[in-house]
Structure formats: C-alpha cells, structure tokens
Design a protein around this motif. Sequence first.
Motif, PDB file in Angstrom:
ATOM      1  N   ALA A  79       0.841  -1.197   0.000  1.00  0.00           N
ATOM      2  CA  ALA A  79       0.000   0.000   0.000  1.00  0.00           C
ATOM      3  C   ALA A  79       0.877   1.248   0.000  1.00  0.00           C
ATOM      4  O   ALA A  79       1.808   1.380   0.800  1.00  0.00           O
ATOM      5  CB  ALA A  79      -0.914  -0.004   1.218  1.00  0.00           C
ATOM      6  N   GLN A  80       0.561   2.140  -0.911  1.00  0.00           N
ATOM      7  CA  GLN A  80       1.277   3.412  -0.998  1.00  0.00           C
ATOM      8  C   GLN A  80       0.299   4.452  -1.543  1.00  0.00           C
ATOM      9  O   GLN A  80      -0.105   4.374  -2.709  1.00  0.00           O
ATOM     10  CB  GLN A  80       2.513   3.299  -1.900  1.00  0.00           C
ATOM     11  CG  GLN A  80       3.315   4.595  -2.007  1.00  0.00           C
ATOM     12  CD  GLN A  80       4.625   4.386  -2.715  1.00  0.00           C
ATOM     13  OE1 GLN A  80       5.481   3.622  -2.263  1.00  0.00           O
ATOM     14  NE2 GLN A  80       4.807   5.061  -3.846  1.00  0.00           N
ATOM     15  N   GLY A  81      -0.028   5.407  -0.705  1.00  0.00           N
ATOM     16  CA  GLY A  81      -1.020   6.401  -1.102  1.00  0.00           C
ATOM     17  C   GLY A  81      -2.370   5.750  -1.312  1.00  0.00           C
ATOM     18  O   GLY A  81      -2.864   4.979  -0.494  1.00  0.00           O
ATOM     19  N   ARG A  82      -2.979   6.011  -2.472  1.00  0.00           N
ATOM     20  CA  ARG A  82      -4.270   5.419  -2.786  1.00  0.00           C
ATOM     21  C   ARG A  82      -4.148   4.127  -3.587  1.00  0.00           C
ATOM     22  O   ARG A  82      -5.155   3.489  -3.886  1.00  0.00           O
ATOM     23  CB  ARG A  82      -5.110   6.421  -3.585  1.00  0.00           C
ATOM     24  CG  ARG A  82      -5.477   7.678  -2.800  1.00  0.00           C
ATOM     25  CD  ARG A  82      -6.360   8.587  -3.642  1.00  0.00           C
ATOM     26  NE  ARG A  82      -6.751   9.766  -2.888  1.00  0.00           N
ATOM     27  CZ  ARG A  82      -7.534  10.741  -3.379  1.00  0.00           C
ATOM     28  NH1 ARG A  82      -7.988  10.637  -4.635  1.00  0.00           N
ATOM     29  NH2 ARG A  82      -7.836  11.792  -2.640  1.00  0.00           N
ATOM     30  N   GLY A  83      -2.939   3.763  -3.944  1.00  0.00           N
ATOM     31  CA  GLY A  83      -2.745   2.550  -4.736  1.00  0.00           C
ATOM     32  C   GLY A  83      -1.774   1.597  -4.086  1.00  0.00           C
ATOM     33  O   GLY A  83      -1.477   1.679  -2.888  1.00  0.00           O
ATOM     34  N   THR A  84      -1.257   0.696  -4.896  1.00  0.00           N
ATOM     35  CA  THR A  84      -0.285  -0.290  -4.424  1.00  0.00           C
ATOM     36  C   THR A  84       0.925  -0.277  -5.351  1.00  0.00           C
ATOM     37  O   THR A  84       0.831   0.119  -6.522  1.00  0.00           O
ATOM     38  CB  THR A  84      -0.886  -1.698  -4.397  1.00  0.00           C
ATOM     39  OG1 THR A  84      -1.309  -2.069  -5.715  1.00  0.00           O
ATOM     40  CG2 THR A  84      -2.071  -1.781  -3.441  1.00  0.00           C
ATOM     41  N   VAL A  85       2.047  -0.715  -4.835  1.00  0.00           N
ATOM     42  CA  VAL A  85       3.283  -0.787  -5.595  1.00  0.00           C
ATOM     43  C   VAL A  85       3.908  -2.156  -5.377  1.00  0.00           C
ATOM     44  O   VAL A  85       3.519  -2.915  -4.475  1.00  0.00           O
ATOM     45  CB  VAL A  85       4.274   0.317  -5.175  1.00  0.00           C
ATOM     46  CG1 VAL A  85       3.717   1.692  -5.500  1.00  0.00           C
ATOM     47  CG2 VAL A  85       4.608   0.213  -3.679  1.00  0.00           C
ATOM     48  N   SER A  86       4.888  -2.457  -6.218  1.00  0.00           N
ATOM     49  CA  SER A  86       5.672  -3.683  -6.078  1.00  0.00           C
ATOM     50  C   SER A  86       7.120  -3.304  -5.791  1.00  0.00           C
ATOM     51  O   SER A  86       7.573  -2.206  -6.136  1.00  0.00           O
ATOM     52  CB  SER A  86       5.587  -4.533  -7.352  1.00  0.00           C
ATOM     53  OG  SER A  86       4.254  -4.926  -7.597  1.00  0.00           O
ATOM     54  N   ARG A  87       7.843  -4.243  -5.159  1.00  0.00           N
ATOM     55  CA  ARG A  87       9.219  -3.920  -4.745  1.00  0.00           C
ATOM     56  C   ARG A  87      10.114  -5.137  -4.916  1.00  0.00           C
ATOM     57  O   ARG A  87       9.733  -6.273  -4.597  1.00  0.00           O
ATOM     58  CB  ARG A  87       9.248  -3.453  -3.296  1.00  0.00           C
ATOM     59  CG  ARG A  87      10.647  -3.121  -2.766  1.00  0.00           C
ATOM     60  CD  ARG A  87      10.543  -2.526  -1.373  1.00  0.00           C
ATOM     61  NE  ARG A  87       9.820  -1.262  -1.431  1.00  0.00           N
ATOM     62  CZ  ARG A  87       9.077  -0.780  -0.424  1.00  0.00           C
ATOM     63  NH1 ARG A  87       8.942  -1.465   0.687  1.00  0.00           N
ATOM     64  NH2 ARG A  87       8.457   0.391  -0.556  1.00  0.00           N
ATOM     65  N   ARG A  88      11.312  -4.865  -5.412  1.00  0.00           N
ATOM     66  CA  ARG A  88      12.383  -5.864  -5.480  1.00  0.00           C
ATOM     67  C   ARG A  88      13.529  -5.370  -4.625  1.00  0.00           C
ATOM     68  O   ARG A  88      14.009  -4.250  -4.817  1.00  0.00           O
ATOM     69  CB  ARG A  88      12.844  -6.077  -6.926  1.00  0.00           C
ATOM     70  CG  ARG A  88      13.955  -7.124  -7.059  1.00  0.00           C
ATOM     71  CD  ARG A  88      14.491  -7.183  -8.477  1.00  0.00           C
ATOM     72  NE  ARG A  88      15.528  -8.208  -8.597  1.00  0.00           N
ATOM     73  CZ  ARG A  88      15.325  -9.430  -9.064  1.00  0.00           C
ATOM     74  NH1 ARG A  88      14.109  -9.783  -9.485  1.00  0.00           N
ATOM     75  NH2 ARG A  88      16.319 -10.307  -9.152  1.00  0.00           N
ATOM     76  N   THR A  89      13.968  -6.193  -3.669  1.00  0.00           N
ATOM     77  CA  THR A  89      15.033  -5.817  -2.744  1.00  0.00           C
ATOM     78  C   THR A  89      16.237  -6.716  -2.979  1.00  0.00           C
ATOM     79  O   THR A  89      16.126  -7.948  -2.887  1.00  0.00           O
ATOM     80  CB  THR A  89      14.562  -5.924  -1.277  1.00  0.00           C
ATOM     81  OG1 THR A  89      13.401  -5.116  -1.095  1.00  0.00           O
ATOM     82  CG2 THR A  89      15.643  -5.462  -0.324  1.00  0.00           C
ATOM     83  N   GLU A  90      17.367  -6.098  -3.293  1.00  0.00           N
ATOM     84  CA  GLU A  90      18.620  -6.818  -3.536  1.00  0.00           C
ATOM     85  C   GLU A  90      19.602  -6.498  -2.413  1.00  0.00           C
ATOM     86  O   GLU A  90      19.719  -5.338  -1.989  1.00  0.00           O
ATOM     87  CB  GLU A  90      19.228  -6.396  -4.879  1.00  0.00           C
ATOM     88  CG  GLU A  90      18.351  -6.679  -6.085  1.00  0.00           C
ATOM     89  CD  GLU A  90      18.735  -7.974  -6.764  1.00  0.00           C
ATOM     90  OE1 GLU A  90      19.532  -8.732  -6.169  1.00  0.00           O
ATOM     91  OE2 GLU A  90      18.255  -8.215  -7.884  1.00  0.00           O
ATOM     92  N   THR A  91      20.313  -7.514  -1.930  1.00  0.00           N
ATOM     93  CA  THR A  91      21.287  -7.344  -0.846  1.00  0.00           C
ATOM     94  C   THR A  91      22.607  -7.988  -1.255  1.00  0.00           C
ATOM     95  O   THR A  91      22.626  -9.131  -1.743  1.00  0.00           O
ATOM     96  CB  THR A  91      20.779  -7.966   0.465  1.00  0.00           C
ATOM     97  OG1 THR A  91      19.525  -7.382   0.798  1.00  0.00           O
ATOM     98  CG2 THR A  91      21.757  -7.713   1.599  1.00  0.00           C
ATOM     99  N   ILE A  92      23.685  -7.257  -1.033  1.00  0.00           N
ATOM    100  CA  ILE A  92      25.020  -7.766  -1.337  1.00  0.00           C
ATOM    101  C   ILE A  92      25.953  -7.378  -0.200  1.00  0.00           C
ATOM    102  O   ILE A  92      25.813  -6.297   0.395  1.00  0.00           O
ATOM    103  CB  ILE A  92      25.539  -7.216  -2.688  1.00  0.00           C
ATOM    104  CG1 ILE A  92      26.851  -7.891  -3.068  1.00  0.00           C
ATOM    105  CG2 ILE A  92      25.680  -5.706  -2.642  1.00  0.00           C
ATOM    106  CD1 ILE A  92      27.308  -7.577  -4.487  1.00  0.00           C
TER     107      ILE A  92
END
Length: 417
Positions: free
Chosen positions: A198-211
């Motif tokens: 949830a972000q604001g009035r809509g939704t978003v997707s996320r990719r998290t990379e760790t090194i």
Amino acid sequence: MAAEPFARARIEDAKAIVAGQQVHLTVEVLAPNYFTSPPQFHLFDLPDAMVTLPEERARTAVQSIDGTQYSMIAHTYVIVPQSPGTFDVPPIRIELGYFGDSAPVEAVAATQPVSFDVAAGTNGADGSTPAEFAARDLEITETFDRDPARLQTGDTLVRTISITAADTQSLLMPPVDFGLVDGLRQYRRQPVLTDNIAQGRGTVSRRTETIAYTATAAGSFALPKIDYPWFNLDAHEPAIAALPTRTIIVSKAPAVAGIMPAFPDRETHESFEERRAVAIRILGTLLLIGLVWRARGLPKKIAKTARDGLTCVSRSRRYRLRRLKATIVSAELCKVYAALQQWSRSEGYHTLHAWARARQPELLGHIQALEAKLFGGGPNDVDRKRIAALVARGRARGFARTSGRHLPALNPISKPR
C-alpha cells in the motif's frame, strides 16, 4: 443472448502498449437472476506473453439488458507481452451456475476473441536497447549497514538496494547489475520480491537486492555506478534510474596485543580441579534425581516390607509358642485344650497324647487332668502355669512316626484295656 448467460472481454487502455508493460484484460460474466455457483476463471496460454490472474476480490454488479436483470461478476487478467507484435487472446471458457426459470442451471459462457498491438519500447541513449520492463513511478534507493569510509580489513559492509514501482509486478523487475570490485569479496543474497504494498491510494511492487562486501586489503575502492533501465509509462518513453558511484575506504586493522601465557602446570591443575568439581556436581544431581524417582514408590515398598516382616514373625515358632503360653495362662480351658491340640499337630504329631509323651511324662499327666476337667467333670484343678512351663521346655526329640492312624482313648478317665 436474452435470458441466457454470456461473457465479454475487453482490453483496458489498449493504446500505445509496449513490450514489458502490463496489459489488463477484464472479463465479465453475466447470468439472469442470480448465480448459484461462482464462475470459474481459468488461465490461458498466450505465446510470447506471461498471463496471470491476480488474487484480488471479484467485482460484482447488477445490470438490466433488454428488460432482463442480469447478475455480473468480473475479474481482471494481467498480460505482460515480452516482444512487439499483435497478440490474439483466444476465447475464454467459464463454467458457472445460475438460477433459471424454476431451478438451478449449470452452464458455460465463453468470451469473444480480442487482440491488441504491442510496440517495441526502447532504453538507452540511442533508443536501440529493448525495454526490459515498463512501470510507473519507479524509485531506486540504497542503504549501508555502516559507514563505507570507516572500514578495516576483515570487516563486512552490507549494501541493500530497493526498486519500487507501480503498475508492474516484482517478478518482472530485472536484477540489479552491481559490477565487480577488485579487493572486495562479494556475497549476493537471494532477492526479496513483494507485491501489493500500500502506498497512497494505490499499491506498488518492490524488489530488494542485498550484497555483502568483505574487505581483504587496505585501500580505497570505488563501487561502480548502477544504471537501472526501464520504460516510463506516464511519459511513454525510456528512462534510467541510477545510483552514483560510492567510495569505500578500508584501513589496516590494528594488531591485536598478545596474551600472556599462563603457567601450564597450574592451568592443567586448575582445569582438572574444575572438571572434577563439575563431575561431582553432575553425579550428585543424577543421584538426587534417582532417589527422588525411587522415593515415589518408597511408601508402597515400606508397607510391603512391613507386611512381609509381620507375616514372617507371626509364622515363627517363638511367636506361636508365646501366644500358646498366653492362651494357657489366661484363656478358657476349652480354648487351652484346642490350642494344645493345634500346637501338637504343628509339631508333627497326630494326637495330643503322643506329643505330651514325647515331651515328658509330667506334661502328659497335666494333659490328662485337663481332659478330666473338661470331659469328665472331675473336681481336679488344672495347673496352668505348670503346663505353660513344661510346654516351653525345649523341642520334642522328633516327629512321631506312625504307620497307621492313632485315635485317643474314647474315655480319658478310664484306663485302656
């Protein structure tokens, strides 16, 4: 279509679709009256495209067509074309149940074929590189778990990069190209993919990379700039999200001061004493546990031992002889006579007279006097104390051994002929 279920499909915002963009296909199923079972929406194959059915709640509505009231249920498919061209969506068959004129009816509704065109989205300065994916409002950020300019040899620096975008799926986001750095070992973890944030009035997707970077030598190291190409659906043009070059400064770790060695003999002795103390404590604990465990059944064992001891005492000759003497001194004469008979049988004799003769003639005379008192009604007195004393004198010299039965005289007063 009057009074019969049917389905229809349409492409939402079908203009200027580019490769890598999410295409929304809305499928509506309508049935007269009301549904008795929910429509079954199935996935379908589309070459060079990825088709998904997001797990979102179906939309429902009521619509009147040519004077007939229909119930409607709608779902939205997401199609991601991987290349430019024309895509023909085949008819989609949907099973459903609805209430007919007078009873529930099972039916199948199918959509009409639909198609859409996909252009080649491009990235890069010259516009020649195909877009890997399209989205809206993309952001790329990075964080470090410590200051990159204050590292020492052997330290590890963890770098986390997050790509967040709307109108796309995390699975479609390409991986980040970190590049290689001489003098730093790199350990890349599996990416974390998250949708419907949830972000604001809509939704978003996320990719998290760790090194993780491990410094093996002192010096200054430059993490290369990161360029993340994507296609901006709002501007309808290619774009690049970038992270600047980062500098890592690694200093040599200070030498660790030596530890003064302890005297080996003393250390060995103290170590042995400590081990022995620990072993004693462990054995004590185990012994205590064993005692507590055995104590749970201890009352029963004590009671059984006591019963066995009482039984053994009550069966001993000394105890029975003491009881016999007490009976002779204080009980009634008939009970005294019965006790003497029982005692003679326990001693292995068939008759009381045989037992008395084996003891001594004086005891036989007292037994005859007791019989005369009981059965003859004679005036003779019975010397109880003397009988008790004679009974207590030693054992008889042996059990009577007779080959046949021996009955006492029928009249104890008269002499046998």
